[in-house]
Design a protein around this motif. Structure first.
Motif, mmCIF file in Angstrom:
data_model
loop_
_atom_site.group_PDB
_atom_site.id
_atom_site.type_symbol
_atom_site.label_atom_id
_atom_site.label_comp_id
_atom_site.label_asym_id
_atom_site.label_seq_id
_atom_site.Cartn_x
_atom_site.Cartn_y
_atom_site.Cartn_z
ATOM 1 N N SER A 116 1.174 39.332 1.175
ATOM 2 C CA SER A 116 0.861 38.660 -0.084
ATOM 3 C C SER A 116 0.918 39.615 -1.281
ATOM 4 O O SER A 116 0.942 39.164 -2.430
ATOM 5 C CB SER A 116 -0.515 38.009 -0.009
ATOM 6 N N LEU A 117 0.957 40.921 -1.046
ATOM 7 C CA LEU A 117 1.052 41.900 -2.133
ATOM 8 C C LEU A 117 2.490 42.126 -2.595
ATOM 9 O O LEU A 117 2.714 42.842 -3.558
ATOM 10 C CB LEU A 117 0.455 43.235 -1.694
ATOM 11 N N GLU A 118 3.438 41.514 -1.922
ATOM 12 C CA GLU A 118 4.851 41.698 -2.261
ATOM 13 C C GLU A 118 5.115 41.343 -3.726
ATOM 14 O O GLU A 118 4.823 40.251 -4.176
ATOM 15 C CB GLU A 118 5.722 40.821 -1.366
ATOM 16 N N GLY A 119 5.619 42.300 -4.477
ATOM 17 C CA GLY A 119 5.975 42.079 -5.866
ATOM 18 C C GLY A 119 4.851 42.283 -6.871
ATOM 19 O O GLY A 119 5.093 42.291 -8.063
ATOM 20 N N ASP A 120 3.622 42.443 -6.421
ATOM 21 C CA ASP A 120 2.487 42.632 -7.324
ATOM 22 C C ASP A 120 2.088 44.105 -7.318
ATOM 23 O O ASP A 120 1.206 44.533 -6.572
ATOM 24 C CB ASP A 120 1.321 41.750 -6.880
#
Length: 81
Positions: free
Chosen positions: A40-44
């Protein structure tokens, strides 16, 4: 004395990552494997930077507790007749 070096370095690294990410908008210091464990941390990037600091603080805290436990056990063995 040097037994606490790992814990101090990990805690200092966590503090540096937290400071750097708060003061630099255009770049972020992070651990490269985070998205493997937390997709869920992908890209953030800001969230990845915060989690990286938390991971380093946690590892430093665990290293500190482990070393304190070793020192306490060693002191108890010396005090036992």
């Amino acid at each position: 004395m040097f037994g606490y070096l790992t814990a101090v370095l990990l805690l200092a690294a966590g503090g540096y990552v937290l400071w750097y990410n708060a003061h630099h908008i255009d770049s972020v210091v992070l651990l490269p494997f985070l998205t493997t464990f937390v997709p869920s941390l992908e890209g953030d990037l800001p969230a990845q930077g915060r989690v990286s600091a938390i991971v380093l603080f946690a590892l430093g805290g665990l290293a500190l507790l482990w070393r304190l436990g070793r020192d306490i056990r060693a002191a108890r063995r010396r005090d036992t007749p």
